[in-house]
Write a protein that holds these residues in place. Structure first.
Motif, PDB file in Angstrom:
ATOM      1  N   ARG A  50      21.266 142.604 -75.884  1.00 25.82           N
ATOM      2  CA  ARG A  50      21.039 141.160 -75.704  1.00 25.82           C
ATOM      3  C   ARG A  50      21.661 140.668 -74.397  1.00 25.82           C
ATOM      4  NH1 ARG A  50      21.258 138.446 -81.810  1.00 25.82           N
ATOM      5  NH2 ARG A  50      20.232 140.210 -82.819  1.00 25.82           N
ATOM      6  N   HIS A  51      22.758 141.291 -73.997  1.00 27.96           N
ATOM      7  CA  HIS A  51      23.371 140.901 -72.720  1.00 27.96           C
ATOM      8  C   HIS A  51      22.443 141.282 -71.566  1.00 27.96           C
ATOM      9  CE1 HIS A  51      26.065 140.360 -69.415  1.00 27.96           C
ATOM     10  NE2 HIS A  51      26.021 141.647 -69.122  1.00 27.96           N
ATOM     11  N   SER A  52      21.947 142.526 -71.582  1.00 20.79           N
ATOM     12  CA  SER A  52      21.154 142.959 -70.415  1.00 20.79           C
ATOM     13  C   SER A  52      19.734 142.392 -70.433  1.00 20.79           C
ATOM     14  CB  SER A  52      21.133 144.482 -70.293  1.00 20.79           C
ATOM     15  OG  SER A  52      20.365 145.020 -71.316  1.00 20.79           O
ATOM     16  N   GLU A  53      19.160 142.194 -71.634  1.00 17.30           N
ATOM     17  CA  GLU A  53      17.760 141.743 -71.671  1.00 17.30           C
ATOM     18  C   GLU A  53      17.614 140.251 -71.907  1.00 17.30           C
ATOM     19  OE1 GLU A  53      15.542 144.112 -74.470  1.00 17.30           O
ATOM     20  OE2 GLU A  53      16.343 145.985 -73.636  1.00 17.30           O
ATOM     21  N   GLU A  54      18.629 139.633 -72.527  1.00 14.83           N
ATOM     22  CA  GLU A  54      18.464 138.225 -72.906  1.00 14.83           C
ATOM     23  C   GLU A  54      19.596 137.345 -72.384  1.00 14.83           C
ATOM     24  OE1 GLU A  54      18.091 138.432 -77.168  1.00 14.83           O
ATOM     25  OE2 GLU A  54      16.440 139.865 -77.032  1.00 14.83           O
ATOM     26  N   SER A  55      20.408 137.885 -71.502  1.00 17.95           N
ATOM     27  CA  SER A  55      21.480 137.120 -70.834  1.00 17.95           C
ATOM     28  C   SER A  55      22.553 136.578 -71.773  1.00 17.95           C
ATOM     29  CB  SER A  55      20.909 135.948 -70.031  1.00 17.95           C
ATOM     30  OG  SER A  55      19.862 136.374 -69.241  1.00 17.95           O
ATOM     31  N   LEU A  56      22.710 137.179 -72.940  1.00 13.92           N
ATOM     32  CA  LEU A  56      23.838 136.772 -73.783  1.00 13.92           C
ATOM     33  C   LEU A  56      25.124 137.065 -73.000  1.00 13.92           C
ATOM     34  CD1 LEU A  56      25.069 135.884 -76.515  1.00 13.92           C
ATOM     35  CD2 LEU A  56      24.917 138.280 -77.246  1.00 13.92           C
TER      36      LEU A  56
END
Ligand code: GLP
Length: 251
Positions: A50-56
């Motif tokens: 989610r951090h790398s794909e969704e900017s969490l």
């Protein structure tokens, strides 16, 4: 206490990542309690995705570890600080000084334990704590017999725990430290929200005691029954000794 049974670690990881994302959305400066071991890995993988794909983003959050071996060298791959960095923090955007753990190399180890408890309190406490469980029912390194109001302290690891954890030390039980620093049961119970993950048949006894047993110091995990906000995630194998596992499947 809410009990959820899922058929895969990935589904569990997804659910818990949802809870963490919701928390970070409401409180970007949240304090996350992180556990080592294999049980939380699917959570950490999903957060990294989610951090790398969704900017969490965890840029303003902090993470606090549950425990640490005493005496492992600073660069030992099984030192829990290195494990948490490798499995969790290095895939996310925490600030450099945002990962905290008790120092198992401190000269005055009892003072270090007190200092760690103080640092948790000074930071405002843990918002959401991820927990695994040992086959003997320990949480963090609170072995059977630990007191309910225990604080961060040193503890002698049981033969069972050293045997279980030898898998991380090339199956060499003599390489597993005999002593650890651990948040106490009282410390852990102060976290505002707890999520507990038990995977595999090796955890089925502990899961049964937690869900159906009475609260007893012989099974430290059973203290979670008294927490006001706890979700217990089990896979099918860990749930196999519950008297009615099907009743938890749609939770
Ligand atoms: C260690 C850790 C615990 C962890 C337990 C279970 O003993 N101190 O915090 O919960 O292992 O590990 P695993 O998830 O690998 O089964």
């Amino acid at each position: 206490m809410k009990v959820v049974i899922k058929s895969s670690a990935e589904e569990i990881g997804n659910d818990i990542a949802d809870s963490i994302q919701q928390l970070i959305g409401q409180k970007p400066t949240a304090n996350l309690g992180v556990a080592t071991g294999s049980s939380p890995l699917s959570v950490y993988r999903e957060l990294a995705r989610r951090h790398s794909e969704e900017s969490l983003s965890f840029a303003r959050a902090q993470a606090f570890m549950l425990d640490e071996y005493v005496g492992l060298s600073a660069n030992h791959p099984e030192r829990y600080f290195n494990v948490i960095t490798r499995d969790f923090a290095c895939h996310l955007d925490f600030a450099d000084d945002a990962i905290h753990g008790p120092d198992g190399l401190a000269k005055d180890i009892e003072a270090e334990a007190r200092k760690y408890d103080e640092s948790l309190a000074n930071a405002g406490g843990i918002d959401l704590q991820i927990l695994g469980v040992g086959s003997n029912g320990h949480i963090a390194f609170n072995e059977p017999g630990s007191e309910w109001d225990s604080r961060t302290r040193t503890i002698a690891l049981t033969e069972q725990t050293r045997h279980d954890n030898a898998r991380f030390f090339d199956q060499e039980i003599t390489a597993v430290p005999k002593l650890a620093l651990t948040q106490g049961l009282g410390t852990i119970m102060e976290a505002r929200q707890l999520v507990m993950i038990a995977l595999g048949e090796n955890k089925a006894d502990a899961a049964r005691e937690l869900v159906e047993g009475r609260v007893t110091e012989q099974w430290p995990i059973t203290i979670l029954q008294q927490h006001p906000d706890v979700v217990v995630y089990l896979d099918d194998a860990a749930a196999a000794k519950l008297s009615d596992p099907d009743s938890y499947r749609n939770n």
